[in-house]
Design a protein around this motif. Structure first.
Motif, mmCIF file in Angstrom:
data_model
loop_
_atom_site.group_PDB
_atom_site.id
_atom_site.type_symbol
_atom_site.label_atom_id
_atom_site.label_comp_id
_atom_site.label_asym_id
_atom_site.label_seq_id
_atom_site.Cartn_x
_atom_site.Cartn_y
_atom_site.Cartn_z
ATOM 1 N N GLN A 248 20.366 21.418 -61.157
ATOM 2 C CA GLN A 248 18.945 21.734 -61.230
ATOM 3 C C GLN A 248 18.648 22.692 -62.378
ATOM 4 O O GLN A 248 17.549 22.750 -62.880
ATOM 5 N N ASP B 15 30.978 10.424 -58.458
ATOM 6 C CA ASP B 15 30.749 10.076 -57.059
ATOM 7 C C ASP B 15 32.044 9.985 -56.266
ATOM 8 O O ASP B 15 32.062 10.223 -55.071
ATOM 9 N N VAL C 263 31.134 12.212 -71.303
ATOM 10 C CA VAL C 263 30.111 12.413 -70.288
ATOM 11 C C VAL C 263 29.985 11.179 -69.399
ATOM 12 O O VAL C 263 29.862 11.295 -68.180
ATOM 13 N N LEU D 293 25.665 14.080 -58.822
ATOM 14 C CA LEU D 293 25.366 14.981 -59.935
ATOM 15 C C LEU D 293 23.876 15.083 -60.211
ATOM 16 O O LEU D 293 23.377 16.128 -60.585
ATOM 17 N N ALA D 294 23.184 13.984 -60.003
ATOM 18 C CA ALA D 294 21.775 13.976 -60.361
ATOM 19 C C ALA D 294 21.006 15.042 -59.611
ATOM 20 O O ALA D 294 20.094 15.667 -60.133
ATOM 21 N N THR D 295 21.398 15.243 -58.366
ATOM 22 C CA THR D 295 20.663 16.233 -57.594
ATOM 23 C C THR D 295 21.278 17.619 -57.748
ATOM 24 O O THR D 295 20.675 18.611 -57.395
ATOM 25 N N VAL E 245 23.036 14.276 -71.896
ATOM 26 C CA VAL E 245 22.207 14.495 -70.720
ATOM 27 C C VAL E 245 20.963 15.309 -71.085
ATOM 28 O O VAL E 245 20.431 16.065 -70.279
ATOM 29 N N ASN E 246 20.538 15.138 -72.336
ATOM 30 C CA ASN E 246 19.269 15.711 -72.796
ATOM 31 C C ASN E 246 19.231 17.221 -72.959
ATOM 32 O O ASN E 246 18.165 17.814 -72.943
ATOM 33 N N LEU F 259 30.513 11.107 -65.440
ATOM 34 C CA LEU F 259 29.454 10.666 -64.527
ATOM 35 C C LEU F 259 29.895 9.485 -63.687
ATOM 36 O O LEU F 259 29.590 9.408 -62.502
ATOM 37 N N SER F 260 30.634 8.571 -64.307
ATOM 38 C CA SER F 260 31.013 7.381 -63.558
ATOM 39 C C SER F 260 32.013 7.716 -62.466
ATOM 40 O O SER F 260 32.111 7.021 -61.478
ATOM 41 N N LYS F 261 32.739 8.811 -62.637
ATOM 42 C CA LYS F 261 33.736 9.168 -61.638
ATOM 43 C C LYS F 261 33.228 10.221 -60.666
ATOM 44 O O LYS F 261 33.878 10.519 -59.680
#
Lengths: 204, 177
Positions: free
Chosen positions: A82, A71, A63, A77-79, A164-165, A67-69
């Motif tokens: 949903q 962008d 994960v 990803l954060a947005t 990611v919870n 996530l680090s890649k």
């Protein structure tokens, strides 16, 4: 629809950036791992559990890698994630593509949107693999029907989403090795974990 | 010295890595306790602020918290959705804060703190720590209190080259002096 397109494009972009390993070597290495587990544990149920555990350790690392890649491929990803639908898309289109080079499909959402299926047309782990036929006494065929050869996936997905919870439960419900026409991994969301300070924080 | 300290926390507020770049005058034992207390406060503040900002943010904007600024310095933070928080405490850097550097057209993407923290995450943390075969997220040894017994079998970030790479990277930045 646009998010689907975006996810598969991002997956493609990430895949092209990943260092590659030989697919046959990969399949054979995994095969020998499973064989070794079968030999050590004998009980296929226990082997499934071990594969899941190994997968979990892989997932919690994957994960961060993703996530680090992320962008790089132009997705925030954060947005983006949903809801579970978005998450499922990212797991199937970005995750599977990035690490395995195959594209998975998402479908079979339940009414309450808390579970879905990931369909894999071809399974890179199962290249060259044949399970002994049922009733094959010599190779313990009956027993090995219970083996979930690709149970590693379940662990990976569980581990990655846990980071990611999202606490999920995964199960391989259809397997081409057992004569089904597609591999299907059922993912069920158990709960969304809450952020909070843990024991370590308090004790430190 | 522009960068005073850098801390990395996990989702639960456990310190995974900490390093100071400015020395303090106190004795080391007293210092360790104080620092651990300080980190607790930093995490607590970031956590609460994040909650607050999250509840204030309307719609689908990103509620990510980027920095907290005081008269004496700025705390830059970067968080990932996997729960990692990187916090870097610097002074109010003149290079970053002059109007010239923020003027339209000026290329400050290469030097901005957010970019730097993102780089630390994706190219140093993931590269050195996450990819280490010994890495187990729930079992990281932090060293801050000297003399505290090392539990064997725990993964220590000091055993990777994270720290040296981090230092090299920070030293290459124009705002690190």
């Amino acid at each position: 629809m646009s998010s689907k397109m975006q996810a598969s494009q991002a997956g493609q972009a990430l895949w092209s950036k990943m260092p590659k390993a030989n697919a046959e070597l990969f399949a054979l290495t995994y095969g020998s791992l499973v064989t070794e587990l079968v030999r050590d544990y004998e009980d296929p149920i226990e082997v499934n559990a071990q594969l899941d555990r190994i997968g979990h350790s892989i997932g919690v690392r994957c994960v961060d890698e993703l996530l680090s890649k992320a962008d790089v491929a132009g997705m925030g990803l954060a947005t983006q994630c949903q809801n579970l639908r978005d998450t499922a898309e990212v797991v199937a289109k970005v995750g599977f593509k990035m690490f395995l080079g195959v594209q998975a499909e998402v479908g079979g959402f339940s009414q309450d949107q808390r579970s879905f299926s990931i369909y894999l047309q071809d399974n890179p782990l199962a290249t060259f693999v044949e399970l002994p036929a049922a009733g094959d006494e010599q190779y313990n065929g009956d027993d090995l029907r219970k083996l979930k050869y690709s149970n590693l996936y379940c662990g990976v997905i569980r581990g990655a989403l846990e980071q990611v919870n999202l606490k999920v439960e995964c199960n391989i419900v259809r397997d081409t090795l057992k004569g089904d026409e597609v591999n299907e991994i059922r993912v069920e969301l158990k709960e969304v974990l809450a952020d909070g300070a843990g024991d370590d924080y308090k004790e430190e | 010295m522009t960068v005073h300290a850098i801390h990395i926390f996990d989702r639960k507020g456990k310190t995974l890595f900490t390093k100071r770049y400015t020395s303090s005058k106190q004795s080391s034992t007293q210092d360790a306790e104080q620092l651990s207390e300080q980190r607790k406060l930093i995490f607590g503040m970031l956590f609460s602020l994040r909650e607050l900002v999250g509840s204030l943010t309307p719609g689908n904007g990103s509620p990510a918290l980027k920095s907290v600024r005081t008269g004496a310095g700025t705390l830059h933070c970067f968080e990932t959705i996997s729960g990692l928080r990187i916090a870097m405490y610097t002074n109010n850097n003149p290079i970053m804060n002059t109007i010239g550097a923020r003027a339209p057209g000026a290329d400050n993407t290469k030097t901005s703190f957010q970019t730097a923290l993102k780089y630390i995450y994706s190219d140093i943390w993931v590269e050195c720590v996450v990819r280490s075969p010994l890495y187990r997220p729930e079992d990281i040894q932090v060293d801050p209190v000297e003399g505290k017994e090392n539990k064997s079998g725990r993964f220590d970030i000091k055993s990777t080259n994270f720290e040296s790479k981090l230092d090299a990277y920070l030293a290459s930045m124009p705002w690190f002096r």
